[in-house]
Design a protein around this motif. Structure first.
Motif, short mmCIF file in Angstrom:
data_model
loop_
_atom_site.label_atom_id
_atom_site.label_comp_id
_atom_site.label_asym_id
_atom_site.label_seq_id
_atom_site.Cartn_x
_atom_site.Cartn_y
_atom_site.Cartn_z
N VAL A 1 0.84 -1.20 0.00
CA VAL A 1 0.00 0.00 0.00
C VAL A 1 0.88 1.25 0.00
CG1 VAL A 1 -1.78 1.29 1.24
CG2 VAL A 1 -1.79 -1.21 1.30
N LYS A 2 0.58 2.15 -0.90
CA LYS A 2 1.26 3.45 -0.95
C LYS A 2 0.20 4.52 -0.77
CE LYS A 2 4.43 6.18 -3.80
NZ LYS A 2 5.15 6.24 -5.11
N ASN A 3 0.16 5.11 0.43
CA ASN A 3 -0.85 6.11 0.74
C ASN A 3 -0.55 7.45 0.06
OD1 ASN A 3 -2.37 4.46 2.54
ND2 ASN A 3 -0.86 4.83 4.14
N PRO A 4 -1.59 8.20 -0.29
CA PRO A 4 -1.35 9.53 -0.88
C PRO A 4 -0.79 10.50 0.14
CG PRO A 4 -3.69 9.16 -0.49
CD PRO A 4 -3.01 7.86 -0.20
N LYS A 5 -0.11 11.52 -0.34
CA LYS A 5 0.46 12.57 0.50
C LYS A 5 0.16 13.93 -0.12
CE LYS A 5 4.31 9.52 1.79
NZ LYS A 5 3.80 8.38 0.97
N TYR A 6 0.12 14.95 0.71
CA TYR A 6 -0.16 16.31 0.26
C TYR A 6 1.13 17.09 0.07
CZ TYR A 6 -4.99 15.63 1.98
OH TYR A 6 -6.27 15.17 2.21
N PHE A 7 1.22 17.81 -1.04
CA PHE A 7 2.27 18.81 -1.26
C PHE A 7 1.58 20.11 -1.67
CE2 PHE A 7 4.62 14.89 -1.89
CZ PHE A 7 5.85 15.14 -1.32
N PRO B 1 -0.21 9.84 -5.86
CA PRO B 1 -1.18 8.78 -6.10
C PRO B 1 -1.35 7.84 -4.90
CG PRO B 1 0.31 9.00 -7.97
CD PRO B 1 0.87 9.84 -6.86
N CYS B 2 -2.57 7.37 -4.75
CA CYS B 2 -2.85 6.25 -3.86
C CYS B 2 -2.70 4.98 -4.69
CB CYS B 2 -4.28 6.37 -3.32
SG CYS B 2 -5.03 4.82 -2.79
N LYS B 3 -1.87 4.03 -4.22
CA LYS B 3 -1.61 2.84 -5.03
C LYS B 3 -1.62 1.59 -4.16
CE LYS B 3 1.43 1.21 -8.73
NZ LYS B 3 2.62 1.54 -9.57
N ILE B 4 -2.39 0.59 -4.57
CA ILE B 4 -2.45 -0.70 -3.89
C ILE B 4 -2.10 -1.79 -4.91
CG2 ILE B 4 -3.92 -2.35 -2.68
CD1 ILE B 4 -5.54 0.03 -1.67
N THR B 5 -1.12 -2.62 -4.58
CA THR B 5 -0.67 -3.65 -5.51
C THR B 5 -0.71 -5.01 -4.84
OG1 THR B 5 0.82 -2.07 -6.59
CG2 THR B 5 1.24 -4.39 -6.99
N THR C 1 -3.24 -4.02 -9.69
CA THR C 1 -2.89 -2.69 -9.22
C THR C 1 -4.11 -1.78 -9.25
OG1 THR C 1 -0.64 -2.90 -10.06
CG2 THR C 1 -1.39 -0.69 -9.55
N PHE C 2 -4.36 -1.12 -8.13
CA PHE C 2 -5.39 -0.10 -8.02
C PHE C 2 -4.68 1.24 -7.81
CE2 PHE C 2 -7.80 2.88 -5.57
CZ PHE C 2 -9.11 2.76 -6.00
N THR C 3 -5.01 2.25 -8.61
CA THR C 3 -4.34 3.55 -8.49
C THR C 3 -5.36 4.69 -8.58
OG1 THR C 3 -2.40 2.63 -9.61
CG2 THR C 3 -2.49 5.01 -9.35
N ASN C 4 -5.30 5.58 -7.62
CA ASN C 4 -6.02 6.85 -7.68
C ASN C 4 -5.01 7.94 -8.03
OD1 ASN C 4 -8.65 6.18 -7.19
ND2 ASN C 4 -8.81 7.26 -5.23
N ARG C 5 -5.18 8.61 -9.15
CA ARG C 5 -4.31 9.73 -9.51
C ARG C 5 -5.11 11.02 -9.37
NH1 ARG C 5 0.07 7.24 -11.60
NH2 ARG C 5 -0.25 5.22 -12.60
#
Length: 257
Positions: free
Chosen positions: A118-124, A159-163, A176-180
């Motif tokens: 799991v790769k959680n989204p982050k704010y910039f 991106p939020c990414k689940i693999t 792979t699920f990805t929210n861009r």
């Protein structure tokens, strides 16, 4: 829009070098999300039609350029800041996104029981502002400043990414699920106060309102059922509520020249 921001920064730096009474500061600090941006939530706007940001305490790195005017203590100010925030620790993407069903709501059997990463989204956030700075000295060692500025903020969300990937099988299901998320721009402003020490260091507190903008983008699901099979993909756009981004920043300023 980013190219315009870069041009403005370069132009102001060049202009600053022409003034005898110009100063440049490197700012380093900690930002504390305020209001909905930092609200404690069971979910957040990155995953659903919510209005809470779920942002955790983050860091700030920026530059401040000041050109002094003929008015005693008053100067034109230009600032560029980079602000980074992770999500709160209990907001892991796997708990909120629908990554294990297809577009019809059917369970994708190929990934059941397979470990996921799991790769959680982050704010910039990248606010670029112009304004005024006023400073005065109590004595040779200590002084104070007040300042305010406004212009534009660029908000980036990684991106939020689940693999899901099975390393134990010869035929490796790969999912792979990805929210861009789409980059958004909004009107922003700041105001702050602080102290300065021997014109070398500043310690200040600033309030940033970085505006409100929709959270939207594209969801993509990719499923590979065997090593030789083609990738089956689903792609759709999403649009959630607006997110209001506000934060309190405590920072150290280092006078560079």
């Amino acid at each position: 829009t980013l190219s315009v921001i870069i041009i403005l920064v370069a132009a102001f730096i060049g202009r600053s070098s022409m003034f005898a009474q110009s100063s440049t500061y490197l700012n380093l600090g900690v930002n504390f999300p305020q209001g909905n941006f930092g609200s404690k939530a069971d979910n957040c706007v990155l995953y659903s039609n919510n209005d809470q940001g779920g942002a955790n305490t983050g860091i700030n790195v920026g530059f401040k350029f000041i050109n002094r005017t003929k008015a005693n203590g008053l100067g034109f100010m230009f600032t560029v800041d980079g602000m980074y925030n992770k999500l709160q620790s209990d907001l892991s993407s796997e708990n909120f996104v629908d990554y294990n069903t297809d577009q019809y709501g059917h369970i994708i059997e190929e990934i059941e029981g397979i470990p996921i990463t799991v790769k959680n989204p982050k704010y910039f956030n990248l606010p670029v502002m112009a304004g005024l700075n006023y400073s005065s000295d109590f004595n040779r060692t200590l002084g104070f400043f007040v300042e305010a500025g406004a212009c534009i903020n660029a908000r980036f969300i990684t991106p939020c990414k689940i693999t899901a990937f099975d390393y134990t099988l010869d035929l490796k299901p790969d999912y792979t699920f990805t929210n861009r998320y789409t980059t958004k721009f909004a009107f922003a402003f700041q105001f702050g106060v602080g102290i300065k020490i021997k014109d070398a260091i500043t310690l200040g507190v600033s309030y940033f309102d970085l505006g409100s903008a929709l959270v939207q983008g594209t969801t993509e699901k990719l499923l590979k059922t065997t090593a030789s099979a083609p990738v089956v993909g689903e792609k759709e756009n999403f649009k959630y509520r607006q997110l209001s981004t506000k934060m309190l920043v405590v920072r150290l300023g280092i006078h560079l020249g």
